[in-house]
Design an enzyme around this catalytic site. Structure first.
Site, PDB file in Angstrom:
ATOM      1  CE  LYS A 263      -3.351   2.468   2.972  1.00  0.00           C
ATOM      2  NZ  LYS A 263      -4.175   2.409   4.197  1.00  0.00           N
ATOM      3  CG  ASP A 268      -5.674   7.627   4.876  1.00  0.00           C
ATOM      4  OD1 ASP A 268      -6.602   8.281   4.344  1.00  0.00           O
ATOM      5  OD2 ASP A 268      -5.856   6.567   5.514  1.00  0.00           O
ATOM      6  CE  LYS A 275      -6.685   8.214   8.374  1.00  0.00           C
ATOM      7  NZ  LYS A 275      -7.239   7.067   9.099  1.00  0.00           N
ATOM      8  CG  ASP A 286      -2.041   4.925   5.094  1.00  0.00           C
ATOM      9  OD1 ASP A 286      -1.871   3.861   5.704  1.00  0.00           O
ATOM     10  OD2 ASP A 286      -3.130   5.271   4.612  1.00  0.00           O
ATOM     11  CG  ASP A 345      -9.994   6.993   7.077  1.00  0.00           C
ATOM     12  OD1 ASP A 345      -8.939   7.007   6.404  1.00  0.00           O
ATOM     13  OD2 ASP A 345     -10.025   7.101   8.313  1.00  0.00           O
ATOM     14  CD  GLU A 347      -6.910   4.981   2.643  1.00  0.00           C
ATOM     15  OE1 GLU A 347      -7.864   5.051   3.444  1.00  0.00           O
ATOM     16  OE2 GLU A 347      -5.750   4.713   3.018  1.00  0.00           O
ATOM     17  NE  ARG A 349     -10.824  -1.553   3.816  1.00  0.00           N
ATOM     18  CZ  ARG A 349     -11.394  -1.808   4.981  1.00  0.00           C
ATOM     19  NH1 ARG A 349     -12.554  -2.427   5.034  1.00  0.00           N
ATOM     20  NH2 ARG A 349     -10.796  -1.489   6.109  1.00  0.00           N
TER      21      ARG A 349
HETATM   22  N1  BES Z   1      -4.414   4.122   7.049  1.00  0.00           N
HETATM   23  C1  BES Z   1      -5.529   3.773   7.823  1.00  0.00           C
HETATM   24  C2  BES Z   1      -5.231   2.700   8.847  1.00  0.00           C
HETATM   25  C3  BES Z   1      -4.402   3.116  10.024  1.00  0.00           C
HETATM   26  C4  BES Z   1      -4.981   3.643  11.143  1.00  0.00           C
HETATM   27  C5  BES Z   1      -3.055   2.881  10.027  1.00  0.00           C
HETATM   28  C6  BES Z   1      -4.207   3.974  12.237  1.00  0.00           C
HETATM   29  C7  BES Z   1      -2.296   3.204  11.118  1.00  0.00           C
HETATM   30  C8  BES Z   1      -2.867   3.750  12.222  1.00  0.00           C
HETATM   31  C9  BES Z   1      -6.654   3.251   6.936  1.00  0.00           C
HETATM   32  O1  BES Z   1      -6.711   3.780   5.672  1.00  0.00           O
HETATM   33  C10 BES Z   1      -7.934   3.565   7.637  1.00  0.00           C
HETATM   34  O2  BES Z   1      -8.187   4.703   7.870  1.00  0.00           O
HETATM   35  N2  BES Z   1      -8.691   2.530   7.963  1.00  0.00           N
HETATM   36  C11 BES Z   1      -9.927   2.701   8.667  1.00  0.00           C
HETATM   37  C12 BES Z   1     -10.920   1.708   8.129  1.00  0.00           C
HETATM   38  C13 BES Z   1     -12.323   1.904   8.631  1.00  0.00           C
HETATM   39  C14 BES Z   1     -12.898   3.190   8.115  1.00  0.00           C
HETATM   40  C15 BES Z   1     -13.167   0.729   8.194  1.00  0.00           C
HETATM   41  C16 BES Z   1      -9.668   2.423  10.145  1.00  0.00           C
HETATM   42  O3  BES Z   1      -8.914   1.514  10.470  1.00  0.00           O
HETATM   43  O4  BES Z   1     -10.225   3.146  10.966  1.00  0.00           O
HETATM   44 ZN    ZN Z   2      -4.872   4.446   4.860  1.00  0.00          ZN
HETATM   45 ZN    ZN Z   3      -7.788   5.603   5.546  1.00  0.00          ZN
END
Ligand code: BES
Ligand code: ZN
Ligand code: ZN
Length: 498
Positions: A263, A268, A275, A286, A345, A347, A349
């Protein structure tokens, strides 16, 4: 830093020797493993100023022992593993830096070990030294000037068996750690200085002379290649996306490749599902999945492994621009599957979906991806273990063996049909968020699985908790910066496909 194997010390400024502490019943015996130093320091041993306990560092300044100005005794306890040897690297480095020594002899022959451990200890020690030599201060104006003046530190590992195997182990350790440091830098660079195009250009430069072929797809090509997931995430940003392809051919052309996918989300914000501000600056990390598979491929090529390996990195920002994907929007991935974006968020995947489709088209032996995919994995495993998901038992064994050899901690997580069901869409084939509660990392993995062709062994590594800020857990890792998680494990894994 320059590390060499030597058969005898050569009057280096500092001499580093080791001390063991062996327990028999209530009796504790301390032994400095360098016989002459042991007798020289008999008084310090008698009054227990030296105990040999693991983590103990005793420095003697201006002792002029056998032509060395300073002498350092480092405790190693009673037993060493390759991980504890790796952790000796930073101990030695900070001791000699404290003494301002520019050349140091390390009595490696004195490390307690069985014969078969010798080469793995040489490799681990070199890794520990080079990994702890990393710092990210190129953006500090004062530090830039200082760097020019600094003299290179020379480290001599004094060992009787400076044979070809030991030399190879040293060079492998240095190469691995240098590529980890390369990837750490990519991660530590702020989002404005590590955009998708800068990432791609940096990688094109880095692969020069390694035998790796790089191809970079721009936005027009990505569109032509029907990568609707990557385009959908990128459409809110002024920065163009890139799709990075690195190919290394170390085996005959007919041998199926090992494909790594990472990724590469260079920043992000969360997009329209934005966020919260707190700690959002960390989202420059990210792209560590991408950075780390790039590092793995560089190491595989530099070590000339007899394997065909490919790295694929979809790279983009996730921004809330006027053109951005809105919650509820539907996009189509490269394999024709449609998904509703119910949270912009989630994203990672989406950009990985297209990359996994492309990986499947390459008819690989195995696909392995790394991604800072979910906050949920941080809740589950914190910053010690990388959670991995696979339904293939043979691959699971290979991963466990690879992690055992690399010293990195991994933890197998569940992935079932229940998780797949939770990702069904209402208005499209899939939803990018789960309809159920909890298991956020497993449902994310289940979404990714929809883009891997049946029959291809695949594993997903969620490195959200381990890619940066691993705190004080590993002395050779920056407390706050990027860690390079899984590069060493992926290189070990690639060896099992040779
Ligand atoms: N990049 C984030 C995941 C992340 C969060 C990495 C905290 C490191 C620390 C990812 O893109 C994300 O925001 N995922 C969301 C998914 C949710 C909206 C289903 C998450 O984990 O909150
Ligand atoms: Zn992310
Ligand atoms: Zn995200």
């Amino acid at each position: 830093m320059k590390i060499d194997l030597v058969k005898a010390s050569q009057g280096e400024t500092a001499l580093v020797v080791f001390a063991t502490s062996l327990k028999k019943g209530k009796q504790e015996t301390t032994k400095v493993t360098h016989a002459k130093v042991h007798s020289h320091l008999s008084a310090s041993l008698a009054d227990k100023s030296i105990t040999g306990k693991s983590g103990e560092v005793v420095s003697f300044r201006d002792t002029h022992f056998e032509g060395h100005r300073h002498l350092v005794v480092i405790g190693v306890g009673d037993k060493l593993t390759h991980e504890s040897v790796r952790q000796l690297g930073p101990t030695v480095l900070s001791a000699v830096q404290g003494l301002k020594a520019k050349s140091v002899a390390v009595d490696f022959a004195g490390l307690p070990k069985g014969k078969k451990d010798h080469t793995s200890f040489v490799q681990a020690f070199a890794e520990g030294l080079v990994l702890s030599d990393y710092s990210f201060d190129e953006l500090k104006s004062a530090k830039k000037k200082d760097d020019k003046k600094e003299e290179e530190l020379k480290i001599h590992l004094v060992t009787k068996s400076a044979d070809a195997a030991a030399k190879r182990a040293l060079s492998e350790g240095v190469t691995l750690a240098e590529t980890v440091n390369f990837s750490r830098r990519l991660g530590d660079m702020p989002g404005n200085l590590m955009t998708p195009s800068i990432l791609a250009n940096t990688v094109v430069q880095a692969v020069k002379g390694t035998g790796i072929k790089s191809s970079i797809w721009d936005k027009a090509r990505i569109k032509k290649e029907k990568m609707g997931g990557l385009l959908g995430v990128a459409q809110g940003s002024a920065q163009e996306p890139r799709f990075i392809i690195l190919e290394y051919k170390g085996a005959v052309a007919s041998k199926k490749p090992v494909v790594f996918v990472g990724k590469g989300l260079t920043f992000d914000t969360g997009g329209i599902s934005i966020k919260p501000s707190a700690a959002m600056e960390e989202m420059k990390y990210d792209m560590c999945g991408g950075a780390n598979v790039i590092g793995a491929l560089l190491a595989i090529a530099k070590l000339k492994l007899k394997v065909n390996a490919i790295a694929l990195v979809p790279a983009t920002e996730n921004m809330p621009g006027s053109q951005a994907t809105k919650p509820g929007d539907v996009h189509t991935a490269r394999n024709g599957k449609t998904f509703e974006v119910n949270n912009t968020d989630a994203e990672g995947r989406l950009i990985l979906s297209d990359a996994l489709c492309y990986a499947s088209e390459l008819k690989p032996q195995v696909i392995v991806d790394a991604a800072t995919l979910t906050g949920a994995i941080v809740v589950a495993l914190g910053n010690t273990h990388t959670g991995y998901f696979t339904r293939n038992s043979d691959l699971k064994k290979k991963i466990e063996n690879a992690a055992e050899a690399s010293g990195e901690w991994v933890w197998n997580m569940p992935l079932t049909d229940h998780h797949v069901k939770d990702m069904k869409g209402t208005f499209a084939d899939l939803s990018n968020i789960s309809s159920g509660k909890g298991a956020g990392s497993a449902t994310a993995a289940a979404f990714l699985e929809q883009f891997v062709d049946d029959g291809i062994p695949w594993a997903h590594f969620d490195i959200a908790g381990t890619a940066w800020a691993v705190g004080n857990r590993l002395p050779y890792c920056p407390k706050k910066g990027a860690s390079g998680a899984m590069i060493r494990t992926f290189v070990e894994l690639a060896k099992s496909y040779v």
